[in-house]
Scaffold this active site. Sequence first.
Site, PDB file in Angstrom:
ATOM      1  N   LYS A 230     -63.431  30.666  50.908  1.00 16.33           N
ATOM      2  CA  LYS A 230     -64.429  29.864  50.226  1.00 16.33           C
ATOM      3  C   LYS A 230     -63.757  28.572  49.769  1.00 16.33           C
ATOM      4  O   LYS A 230     -62.552  28.536  49.569  1.00 16.33           O
ATOM      5  CB  LYS A 230     -64.958  30.598  48.977  1.00 16.33           C
ATOM      6  CG  LYS A 230     -65.983  31.671  49.279  1.00 16.33           C
ATOM      7  CD  LYS A 230     -66.401  32.401  48.008  1.00 16.33           C
ATOM      8  CE  LYS A 230     -67.121  31.492  47.030  1.00 16.33           C
ATOM      9  NZ  LYS A 230     -68.461  31.080  47.513  1.00 16.33           N
TER      10      LYS A 230
ATOM     11  N   ILE B 213     -75.292  26.720  47.308  1.00 18.21           N
ATOM     12  CA  ILE B 213     -74.409  27.526  46.465  1.00 18.21           C
ATOM     13  C   ILE B 213     -73.729  26.653  45.412  1.00 18.21           C
ATOM     14  O   ILE B 213     -73.458  27.091  44.294  1.00 18.21           O
ATOM     15  CB  ILE B 213     -73.349  28.246  47.322  1.00 18.21           C
ATOM     16  CG1 ILE B 213     -74.018  29.068  48.437  1.00 18.21           C
ATOM     17  CG2 ILE B 213     -72.466  29.136  46.445  1.00 18.21           C
ATOM     18  CD1 ILE B 213     -74.994  30.113  47.943  1.00 18.21           C
TER      19      ILE B 213
ATOM     20  N   CYS C 193     -67.698  16.386  49.529  1.00 15.15           N
ATOM     21  CA  CYS C 193     -67.895  16.431  48.083  1.00 15.15           C
ATOM     22  C   CYS C 193     -68.117  15.030  47.519  1.00 15.15           C
ATOM     23  O   CYS C 193     -67.561  14.061  48.014  1.00 15.15           O
ATOM     24  CB  CYS C 193     -66.683  17.060  47.407  1.00 15.15           C
ATOM     25  SG  CYS C 193     -66.449  18.762  47.875  1.00 15.15           S
TER      26      CYS C 193
ATOM     27  N   ASN D 288     -69.657  20.054  59.276  1.00 13.26           N
ATOM     28  CA  ASN D 288     -70.217  20.633  58.065  1.00 13.26           C
ATOM     29  C   ASN D 288     -71.741  20.642  58.183  1.00 13.26           C
ATOM     30  O   ASN D 288     -72.303  20.201  59.184  1.00 13.26           O
ATOM     31  CB  ASN D 288     -69.760  19.825  56.843  1.00 13.26           C
ATOM     32  CG  ASN D 288     -69.604  20.680  55.606  1.00 13.26           C
ATOM     33  OD1 ASN D 288     -70.316  21.663  55.436  1.00 13.26           O
ATOM     34  ND2 ASN D 288     -68.677  20.322  54.734  1.00 13.26           N
ATOM     35  N   THR D 289     -72.424  21.115  57.141  1.00 12.81           N
ATOM     36  CA  THR D 289     -73.875  21.217  57.182  1.00 12.81           C
ATOM     37  C   THR D 289     -74.555  19.859  57.061  1.00 12.81           C
ATOM     38  O   THR D 289     -73.965  18.878  56.607  1.00 12.81           O
ATOM     39  CB  THR D 289     -74.373  22.113  56.037  1.00 12.81           C
ATOM     40  OG1 THR D 289     -73.905  21.578  54.791  1.00 12.81           O
ATOM     41  CG2 THR D 289     -73.877  23.539  56.205  1.00 12.81           C
TER      42      THR D 289
ATOM     43  N   GLY E 169     -70.922  25.334  63.743  1.00 10.52           N
ATOM     44  CA  GLY E 169     -72.303  24.863  63.663  1.00 10.52           C
ATOM     45  C   GLY E 169     -73.215  25.591  64.641  1.00 10.52           C
ATOM     46  O   GLY E 169     -73.278  25.245  65.808  1.00 10.52           O
ATOM     47  N   GLY E 170     -73.882  26.633  64.175  1.00  7.67           N
ATOM     48  CA  GLY E 170     -74.883  27.306  64.995  1.00  7.67           C
ATOM     49  C   GLY E 170     -74.357  28.270  66.027  1.00  7.67           C
ATOM     50  O   GLY E 170     -75.066  28.613  66.986  1.00  7.67           O
TER      51      GLY E 170
END
Length: 300
Positions: free
Chosen positions: A45, A71, A130, A192-193, A240-241
């Site tokens: 994480k 999250i 971030c 990343n997302t 990714g996916g």
Amino acid sequence: MENLSVKLFDRTLRNPVMNASGTLGYGREIEPLWGVETLGAYVTKGLSLNPHHGNPTPRVWEEERGLINSIGLQNVGVDRFFDQYFPLFRAKKTPVIVNFFGFTEEEYIACAERIRPDRLIVALEMNLSCPNVKQGGISFGKDPDLVHDIVKAVKGVTGIPVIAKLTPEVKNLKEIAQAAYEAGVDGFTLLNTLPAMVVDVGKRTIPIRGGLSGPVLKPVALKAVYEISTSFPVPVIGAGGIMDHNDALSFLMAGAKALQVGTATFIDPYAIPKIVKGLGEYLKRCGCPSIGAIVGTARG
């Protein structure tokens, strides 16, 4: 037995399959179903210098072809992870990639400094999505100058290889990758997302804003992997996916040296062992000598 081993930063991993950061908790959570030693490497994480509480619920929202998560980077902090959770990976002799982040450049540097070299630590994965609270909340990963400076600063305090996990929320991904490469980055995780949100029509509310992952992201991530892996002489980890072994193969053929599986695990908790098995079966069917033989073989 089919040769699924891959070499990453002079470390030999048993296979190229990892979990995406944040999708297997701290490793213990999946142990009742299958062992972390199934992974080529476990990705932590996102860890911060100090514990972080994350966002209030709702934190997860299902979409037709994806998953939105909010999250909020909840984690126990870097010190507690190594004190309480890292011993599992020692016992299982499982390599670890440490994903970490900060809300300022100083926090990134301090967190990287706290992570001591260890024979099991393959690399540090910098989450560059971030917000930089000193610059009005802009994501570090959107500005090439910020990316260059923060990667260079982190490289200056650690001897562990550094991976930059890049955001798709940019106009020119290659420009961002170039900045990281010039700063000395050792590899990339792509991608990343994507930023996303939901509208509840009945209540006329926005119940969640977060990062979109899952199959909807796959074509975007594949293009990024291909472009960056053919442009820079450092390893790329695809993410990714990836839902099954065919998806995994597509990333490897596009140029990824390794790959990360995330959303698939929430649909089928056995997705990762199935993907590892499927890759081995593919090698056997095609007569390939090793998984490395197919990396970067896709041609336009």
